[in-house]
Design a protein around this motif. Sequence first.
Motif, mmCIF file in Angstrom:
data_model
loop_
_atom_site.group_PDB
_atom_site.id
_atom_site.type_symbol
_atom_site.label_atom_id
_atom_site.label_comp_id
_atom_site.label_asym_id
_atom_site.label_seq_id
_atom_site.Cartn_x
_atom_site.Cartn_y
_atom_site.Cartn_z
ATOM 1 N N GLY A 1 48.054 55.897 0.655
ATOM 2 C CA GLY A 1 47.212 55.327 1.312
ATOM 3 C C GLY A 1 45.641 55.921 1.473
ATOM 4 N N ALA A 2 45.524 57.089 0.457
ATOM 5 C CA ALA A 2 44.072 57.518 0.693
ATOM 6 C C ALA A 2 43.019 56.824 -0.017
ATOM 7 C CB ALA A 2 44.242 58.979 0.066
ATOM 8 N N GLY A 3 43.491 55.699 -0.878
ATOM 9 C CA GLY A 3 42.442 54.818 -1.348
ATOM 10 C C GLY A 3 41.299 55.464 -1.933
ATOM 11 N N ARG A 4 40.108 54.939 -1.597
ATOM 12 C CA ARG A 4 38.765 55.586 -1.831
ATOM 13 C C ARG A 4 38.274 56.798 -1.029
ATOM 14 N NH1 ARG A 4 35.253 52.164 -5.165
ATOM 15 N NH2 ARG A 4 36.395 50.319 -6.002
ATOM 16 N N TYR A 5 39.103 57.349 -0.447
ATOM 17 C CA TYR A 5 38.605 58.504 0.298
ATOM 18 C C TYR A 5 38.264 59.508 -0.647
ATOM 19 C CZ TYR A 5 40.235 56.816 4.920
ATOM 20 O OH TYR A 5 40.490 55.844 5.978
ATOM 21 N N CYS A 6 37.263 60.525 -0.008
ATOM 22 C CA CYS A 6 37.059 61.743 -0.559
ATOM 23 C C CYS A 6 38.256 62.573 -0.419
ATOM 24 C CB CYS A 6 35.903 62.373 0.081
ATOM 25 S SG CYS A 6 35.491 64.064 -0.609
ATOM 26 N N MET A 7 38.986 63.566 -1.158
ATOM 27 C CA MET A 7 39.806 64.313 -0.932
ATOM 28 C C MET A 7 39.590 65.781 -1.500
ATOM 29 S SD MET A 7 42.993 62.340 -2.101
ATOM 30 C CE MET A 7 44.045 63.236 -1.311
ATOM 31 N N ILE B 1 36.891 66.331 -4.254
ATOM 32 C CA ILE B 1 36.826 65.585 -5.292
ATOM 33 C C ILE B 1 36.604 64.030 -4.705
ATOM 34 C CG2 ILE B 1 39.043 65.216 -5.749
ATOM 35 C CD1 ILE B 1 38.445 65.023 -8.895
ATOM 36 N N ASN B 2 35.470 63.336 -5.118
ATOM 37 C CA ASN B 2 35.269 62.128 -4.743
ATOM 38 C C ASN B 2 35.966 61.163 -5.731
ATOM 39 O OD1 ASN B 2 33.711 61.415 -6.657
ATOM 40 N ND2 ASN B 2 31.673 61.823 -5.605
ATOM 41 N N TYR B 3 35.989 59.786 -5.090
ATOM 42 C CA TYR B 3 36.861 58.809 -5.663
ATOM 43 C C TYR B 3 36.396 58.541 -7.166
ATOM 44 C CZ TYR B 3 38.252 54.010 -6.866
ATOM 45 O OH TYR B 3 38.738 53.009 -7.595
ATOM 46 N N TYR B 4 35.028 59.050 -7.477
ATOM 47 C CA TYR B 4 34.474 58.824 -8.831
ATOM 48 C C TYR B 4 34.870 60.083 -9.777
ATOM 49 C CZ TYR B 4 32.096 54.918 -6.782
ATOM 50 O OH TYR B 4 32.030 53.801 -6.057
ATOM 51 N N GLY B 5 35.474 60.979 -9.224
ATOM 52 C CA GLY B 5 36.035 62.346 -9.684
ATOM 53 C C GLY B 5 34.876 63.508 -9.761
ATOM 54 N N THR B 6 33.867 63.271 -8.957
ATOM 55 C CA THR B 6 32.740 64.410 -8.930
ATOM 56 C C THR B 6 33.499 65.594 -8.080
ATOM 57 O OG1 THR B 6 30.952 62.685 -8.992
ATOM 58 C CG2 THR B 6 30.673 64.984 -8.263
ATOM 59 N N ALA B 7 33.306 66.867 -8.546
ATOM 60 C CA ALA B 7 34.127 67.884 -7.837
ATOM 61 C C ALA B 7 33.316 68.843 -7.440
ATOM 62 C CB ALA B 7 35.133 68.597 -8.721
ATOM 63 N N MET C 1 46.696 79.785 4.070
ATOM 64 C CA MET C 1 47.444 78.521 4.075
ATOM 65 C C MET C 1 46.306 77.189 3.662
ATOM 66 S SD MET C 1 50.293 76.738 5.123
ATOM 67 C CE MET C 1 51.064 77.648 6.294
ATOM 68 N N TYR C 2 46.992 76.558 2.656
ATOM 69 C CA TYR C 2 46.199 75.506 2.115
ATOM 70 C C TYR C 2 46.467 74.383 2.442
ATOM 71 C CZ TYR C 2 44.142 79.075 -1.345
ATOM 72 O OH TYR C 2 43.633 80.163 -1.955
ATOM 73 N N TYR C 3 45.525 73.219 2.884
ATOM 74 C CA TYR C 3 45.869 71.980 3.572
ATOM 75 C C TYR C 3 44.954 71.075 2.423
ATOM 76 C CZ TYR C 3 46.830 74.583 7.747
ATOM 77 O OH TYR C 3 47.221 75.351 8.670
ATOM 78 N N CYS C 4 45.850 69.982 2.549
ATOM 79 C CA CYS C 4 45.212 68.750 1.619
ATOM 80 C C CYS C 4 44.541 68.012 2.627
ATOM 81 C CB CYS C 4 46.236 68.265 0.846
ATOM 82 S SG CYS C 4 45.704 66.512 0.317
ATOM 83 N N VAL C 5 43.445 67.439 2.435
ATOM 84 C CA VAL C 5 42.478 66.562 3.161
ATOM 85 C C VAL C 5 42.059 65.368 2.688
ATOM 86 C CG1 VAL C 5 42.094 68.480 4.807
ATOM 87 C CG2 VAL C 5 40.358 68.052 2.871
ATOM 88 N N ALA C 6 41.701 64.562 3.421
ATOM 89 C CA ALA C 6 41.365 62.941 2.929
ATOM 90 C C ALA C 6 40.473 62.457 3.950
ATOM 91 C CB ALA C 6 42.349 62.147 2.596
ATOM 92 N N ALA C 7 39.258 62.038 3.697
ATOM 93 C CA ALA C 7 38.372 61.496 4.616
ATOM 94 C C ALA C 7 37.155 60.749 4.123
ATOM 95 C CB ALA C 7 37.786 62.622 5.682
ATOM 96 N N TYR C 8 36.647 59.632 4.779
ATOM 97 C CA TYR C 8 35.664 59.029 4.300
ATOM 98 C C TYR C 8 34.247 59.999 4.208
ATOM 99 C CZ TYR C 8 31.877 55.441 3.985
ATOM 100 O OH TYR C 8 30.975 54.542 3.759
ATOM 101 N N LEU C 9 33.573 59.948 3.108
ATOM 102 C CA LEU C 9 32.325 60.939 3.094
ATOM 103 C C LEU C 9 32.775 62.190 3.158
ATOM 104 C CD1 LEU C 9 29.623 58.639 4.695
ATOM 105 C CD2 LEU C 9 30.320 59.041 2.216
ATOM 106 N N CYS C 10 34.071 62.834 2.909
ATOM 107 C CA CYS C 10 34.581 64.258 2.989
ATOM 108 C C CYS C 10 34.155 64.745 4.392
ATOM 109 C CB CYS C 10 33.755 65.060 1.958
ATOM 110 S SG CYS C 10 33.835 64.513 0.249
#
Length: 118
Positions: free
Chosen positions: A26-32, A49-55, A90-99
């Motif tokens: 469900g993350a879709g186009r979110y920044c992760m 990393i954004n939707y376009y792959g920029t890290a 502790m490492y957390y995976c995150v997803a959000a609009y515009l990071c």
Amino acid sequence: QVQLVESGGGSVQAGGSLRLSCAASGAGRYCMGWIRQAPGKEREEVSTINYYGTATYTDSVKGRFTISKDNAKSTLYLQMNSLKPEDTAMYYCVAAYLCNWYSGGAYWGQGTQVTVSS
């Protein structure tokens, strides 16, 4: 509804490698990204990393960590090489609009522990 499930943490000696994975439905186009928190320390954004792959990377992990994502598998990765004791957290995976990780619309995984011994 976004669900993030991390895996791949563990214990390793300094100089070793680990690869973290985050199954992201469900993350879709979110920044992760990956955020870490060590005991007694503030949370630190490790890589995004954004939707376009920029890290992006925090300075302390540049040249050692690589973030990537497989859109077909809806999975985010963090390849961690040349690990140091100070990477223990502790490492957390995150997803959000515009990071924007600390907004009401952000999603966090449950975290996976990385321990690096000297």
